[in-house]
Design a protein around this motif. Structure first.
Motif, PDB file in Angstrom:
ATOM      1  N   GLU A 206     111.628  40.915 -62.532  1.00 57.16           N
ATOM      2  CA  GLU A 206     112.986  41.422 -62.672  1.00 57.16           C
ATOM      3  C   GLU A 206     113.066  42.928 -62.478  1.00 57.16           C
ATOM      4  N   PHE A 207     111.953  43.606 -62.329  1.00 57.07           N
ATOM      5  CA  PHE A 207     111.982  45.024 -62.042  1.00 57.07           C
ATOM      6  C   PHE A 207     110.800  45.376 -61.159  1.00 57.07           C
ATOM      7  N   SER A 208     110.935  46.507 -60.482  1.00 58.25           N
ATOM      8  CA  SER A 208     109.940  46.923 -59.500  1.00 58.25           C
ATOM      9  C   SER A 208     109.336  48.254 -59.930  1.00 58.25           C
ATOM     10  N   VAL A 209     108.025  48.368 -59.801  1.00 56.64           N
ATOM     11  CA  VAL A 209     107.303  49.591 -60.146  1.00 56.64           C
ATOM     12  C   VAL A 209     107.118  50.412 -58.877  1.00 56.64           C
ATOM     13  N   ASP A 210     107.405  51.694 -58.956  1.00 61.62           N
ATOM     14  CA  ASP A 210     107.274  52.566 -57.792  1.00 61.62           C
ATOM     15  C   ASP A 210     105.836  53.083 -57.716  1.00 61.62           C
ATOM     16  N   PHE A 211     104.932  52.238 -57.198  1.00 61.18           N
ATOM     17  CA  PHE A 211     103.532  52.640 -57.073  1.00 61.18           C
ATOM     18  C   PHE A 211     103.362  53.719 -56.015  1.00 61.18           C
ATOM     19  N   VAL A 212     103.957  53.502 -54.852  1.00 61.34           N
ATOM     20  CA  VAL A 212     103.742  54.405 -53.721  1.00 61.34           C
ATOM     21  C   VAL A 212     104.476  55.721 -53.930  1.00 61.34           C
ATOM     22  N   GLY A 213     105.665  55.684 -54.470  1.00 59.65           N
ATOM     23  CA  GLY A 213     106.433  56.911 -54.654  1.00 59.65           C
ATOM     24  C   GLY A 213     105.798  57.880 -55.626  1.00 59.65           C
ATOM     25  N   ARG A 214     105.037  57.365 -56.577  1.00 58.44           N
ATOM     26  CA  ARG A 214     104.371  58.223 -57.569  1.00 58.44           C
ATOM     27  C   ARG A 214     102.877  58.343 -57.311  1.00 58.44           C
ATOM     28  N   ARG A 215     102.502  58.231 -56.059  1.00 59.88           N
ATOM     29  CA  ARG A 215     101.066  58.217 -55.763  1.00 59.88           C
ATOM     30  C   ARG A 215     100.380  59.529 -56.106  1.00 59.88           C
ATOM     31  N   ARG A 216     101.065  60.640 -56.120  1.00 62.47           N
ATOM     32  CA  ARG A 216     100.432  61.903 -56.493  1.00 62.47           C
ATOM     33  C   ARG A 216      99.969  61.867 -57.950  1.00 62.47           C
ATOM     34  N   VAL A 217     100.724  61.204 -58.786  1.00 63.99           N
ATOM     35  CA  VAL A 217     100.308  61.062 -60.187  1.00 63.99           C
ATOM     36  C   VAL A 217      99.034  60.238 -60.284  1.00 63.99           C
ATOM     37  N   TRP A 218      98.976  59.137 -59.529  1.00 65.93           N
ATOM     38  CA  TRP A 218      97.772  58.292 -59.579  1.00 65.93           C
ATOM     39  C   TRP A 218      96.569  59.024 -58.983  1.00 65.93           C
ATOM     40  N   TYR A 219      96.799  59.847 -57.951  1.00 65.39           N
ATOM     41  CA  TYR A 219      95.697  60.621 -57.389  1.00 65.39           C
ATOM     42  C   TYR A 219      95.132  61.594 -58.429  1.00 65.39           C
ATOM     43  N   ILE A 220      96.015  62.191 -59.197  1.00 58.27           N
ATOM     44  CA  ILE A 220      95.551  63.131 -60.226  1.00 58.27           C
ATOM     45  C   ILE A 220      94.738  62.406 -61.291  1.00 58.27           C
ATOM     46  N   VAL A 221      95.223  61.239 -61.724  1.00 57.10           N
ATOM     47  CA  VAL A 221      94.492  60.466 -62.735  1.00 57.10           C
ATOM     48  C   VAL A 221      93.116  60.061 -62.206  1.00 57.10           C
ATOM     49  N   SER A 222      93.075  59.555 -60.981  1.00 53.29           N
ATOM     50  CA  SER A 222      91.789  59.165 -60.397  1.00 53.29           C
ATOM     51  C   SER A 222      90.873  60.363 -60.222  1.00 53.29           C
ATOM     52  N   GLY A 223      91.438  61.493 -59.821  1.00 54.85           N
ATOM     53  CA  GLY A 223      90.620  62.693 -59.667  1.00 54.85           C
ATOM     54  C   GLY A 223      89.994  63.155 -60.968  1.00 54.85           C
ATOM     55  N   VAL A 224      90.776  63.085 -62.050  1.00 53.41           N
ATOM     56  CA  VAL A 224      90.233  63.472 -63.363  1.00 53.41           C
ATOM     57  C   VAL A 224      89.118  62.523 -63.792  1.00 53.41           C
ATOM     58  N   LEU A 225      89.324  61.206 -63.606  1.00 57.60           N
ATOM     59  CA  LEU A 225      88.286  60.235 -63.974  1.00 57.60           C
ATOM     60  C   LEU A 225      87.009  60.443 -63.171  1.00 57.60           C
ATOM     61  N   ILE A 226      87.151  60.617 -61.871  1.00 52.75           N
ATOM     62  CA  ILE A 226      85.978  60.795 -61.019  1.00 52.75           C
ATOM     63  C   ILE A 226      85.246  62.091 -61.366  1.00 52.75           C
ATOM     64  N   THR A 227      85.988  63.152 -61.658  1.00 56.36           N
ATOM     65  CA  THR A 227      85.349  64.427 -62.014  1.00 56.36           C
ATOM     66  C   THR A 227      84.540  64.310 -63.300  1.00 56.36           C
ATOM     67  N   ILE A 228      85.123  63.678 -64.309  1.00 51.37           N
ATOM     68  CA  ILE A 228      84.411  63.522 -65.582  1.00 51.37           C
ATOM     69  C   ILE A 228      83.155  62.681 -65.398  1.00 51.37           C
TER      70      ILE A 228
ATOM     71  N   ASN B  98     105.116  49.134 -50.920  1.00 48.34           N
ATOM     72  CA  ASN B  98     105.389  49.074 -52.358  1.00 48.34           C
ATOM     73  C   ASN B  98     105.908  47.697 -52.768  1.00 48.34           C
ATOM     74  N   ASP B  99     106.730  47.080 -51.918  1.00 47.18           N
ATOM     75  CA  ASP B  99     107.193  45.714 -52.207  1.00 47.18           C
ATOM     76  C   ASP B  99     106.020  44.739 -52.232  1.00 47.18           C
ATOM     77  N   ALA B 100     105.055  44.929 -51.342  1.00 47.05           N
ATOM     78  CA  ALA B 100     103.875  44.055 -51.334  1.00 47.05           C
ATOM     79  C   ALA B 100     103.084  44.195 -52.627  1.00 47.05           C
ATOM     80  N   LEU B 101     102.976  45.404 -53.146  1.00 46.00           N
ATOM     81  CA  LEU B 101     102.281  45.614 -54.420  1.00 46.00           C
ATOM     82  C   LEU B 101     103.000  44.897 -55.556  1.00 46.00           C
ATOM     83  N   ASN B 102     104.306  45.006 -55.597  1.00 41.98           N
ATOM     84  CA  ASN B 102     105.060  44.348 -56.666  1.00 41.98           C
ATOM     85  C   ASN B 102     105.019  42.828 -56.537  1.00 41.98           C
ATOM     86  N   GLU B 103     104.963  42.335 -55.306  1.00 43.11           N
ATOM     87  CA  GLU B 103     104.915  40.887 -55.109  1.00 43.11           C
ATOM     88  C   GLU B 103     103.571  40.294 -55.526  1.00 43.11           C
TER      89      GLU B 103
END
Length: 417
Positions: free
Chosen positions: A11-33, A236-241
């Protein structure tokens, strides 16, 4: 519970692709640690990789401090040794660096004496592993990993395209670094079970990514003539599906692995299970995250510069701009005038009817109707012309123009005699 229900009902869609800079930052922090931990903290290698000796014998009421004192007495650094007290079997398991034959015999004799072992040859199990065997296993594992990555890269390039293969490989390396970094942070021993678990989670991570990429390919098929969605929106629709499927697969895989890690190794003290369970638990969780938040957004960035994708995005934006202008014109009613109210007739003149056409249903000829503004009732042609020529008075209320008043009964100018 309502949020979970809405998620599973899509019933709702998550904007994975639109917020990809946030996910890149999270992944970068994890990989650095994780990378810093592997560089500076290192790994606690098991005896299979570092070499050494392992002693296992009954505790008989002894303590870990007694074992440490015996190791120091025989010139063995306790910081390089691992002493475990197995509660289920009531035994000690002592792992030491590589020892000479004389050191091994002396230490075995001290254990038998201080812990009252009646038959040392049978009750004290001693196993030694050379460092060369561990280095051979390590090199073979690295070679197998490289061959695996190359074969997977070739398969994905043939099955999909090389940019999808590159994004999948990047997510795979992401999962490897995170899994091994967690091993370094918590200090678990790296054993052959760890290698098996890592190879297992590599397959799981690729499976989840391939499922998402297959859906992306279906959504972007025929994009050369499409103007409904941009490439990023279709991805992004493919990710939500596939989101619910990915979560269900991950949860089903994580529940038994979590039982091995927290129940088997944590509560029951089965230390041999934690090496396998930790790598699988972290790897499955990291694989799910990378498939949704890292691999697919990275694919969008890799495809952004392609001419076909640029043309698709431009075509979609032009279509939306045209639709927006049309909607704005419709709302304003055209020409800057307000749109007519619902139910009101448009302000247009009614054209003159064809005189030669058939008669109307009410018996009047169509030529009797003249073009007048909407909202006024049409009048017969004669009445309209009469009104125009004589001040608007209906002809029925006027005398005929050539008639003279009746002279009946009027006296003449002379009286008849």
């Amino acid at each position: 519970m309502s949020l979970i229900g809405r998620l599973y009902r899509s019933e709702f869609s998550v904007d994975f692709v639109g917020r990809r800079r946030v996910w890149y930052i999270v992944s970068g922090v994890l990989i650095t640690i994780c990378a810093l931990s592997m560089i500076f903290r290192g790994f606690s290698l098991g005896i299979e990789f570092s070499g050494g000796a392992v002693f296992q014998f009954p505790s008989n009421g002894g303590t870990v401090e007694q074992v440490d004192s015996l190791l120091s007495k025989n010139g063995i650094d306790t910081s390089d040794s691992v002493v475990q007290q197995l509660e289920t079997s009531r035994q000690f398991r002592v792992q030491t660096p590589t020892l000479t034959d004389q050191q091994t015999e002396a230490l075995q004799k001290d254990f038998a004496t201080n812990f009252h072992v009646a038959n040392p040859d049978e009750d004290i199990a001693v196993s030694t592993v050379g460092s060369s065997w561990g280095s051979t296993i390590t090199s073979k594992a690295i070679q197998g990993l490289i061959v695996f990555l190359v074969l997977v890269m070739i398969y994905l390039s043939i099955r999909f395209e090389w940019k999808m293969a590159a994004a999948a490989m990047a997510a795979l390396i992401h999962d490897l670094i995170v899994t091994m970094g967690v091993y370094s942070l918590v200090g678990f021993e790296v054993t052959p079970s760890t290698v098996i678990a890592v190879l297992t989670i590599l397959g799981f991570s690729l499976y989840d990514t391939v499922v998402v990429f297959d859906r992306v390919r279906e959504n972007t098929a025929g994009m050369a003539t499409s103007s409904r969605r941009t490439y990023a929106e279709a991805t992004n629709d493919a990710l939500n599906e596939t989101l619910v499927r990915s979560l269900n697969t991950s949860l089903i895989a994580l529940i038994p692995v979590a039982s091995l890690l927290f129940v088997g190794a944590g509560l029951l003290g089965a230390g041999t299970l934690k090496d396998l369970a930790l790598a699988q638990f972290v790897g499955i969780a990291s694989g799910t995250y990378s498939s949704l938040f890292f691999a697919t957004p990275l694919l969008v960035d890799l495809k952004r510069g392609e001419p076909a994708v640029k043309a698709l995005d431009a075509r979609v934006l032009r279509a939306r701009a045209s639709a927006a202008r049309a909607a704005k014109t419709t709302e304003s009613g055209g020409g800057g005038r307000p749109a007519p109210r619902r139910g009101a007739a448009p302000e247009t003149a009614v054209p003159l009817a064809d005189p030669d056409s058939d008669r109307r249903d009410d018996g009047r000829d169509p030529a009797d109707t003249v073009g007048i503004a909407t909202g006024m009732r049409a009048a017969p042609a004669g009445a309209a012309s009469g009104a125009a020529g004589r001040g608007g008075m209906p002809s029925a209320q006027r005398r005929a123009p050539n008639r003279k008043p009746s002279q009946r009964g009027r006296p003449s100018g002379k009286k008849r005699r």
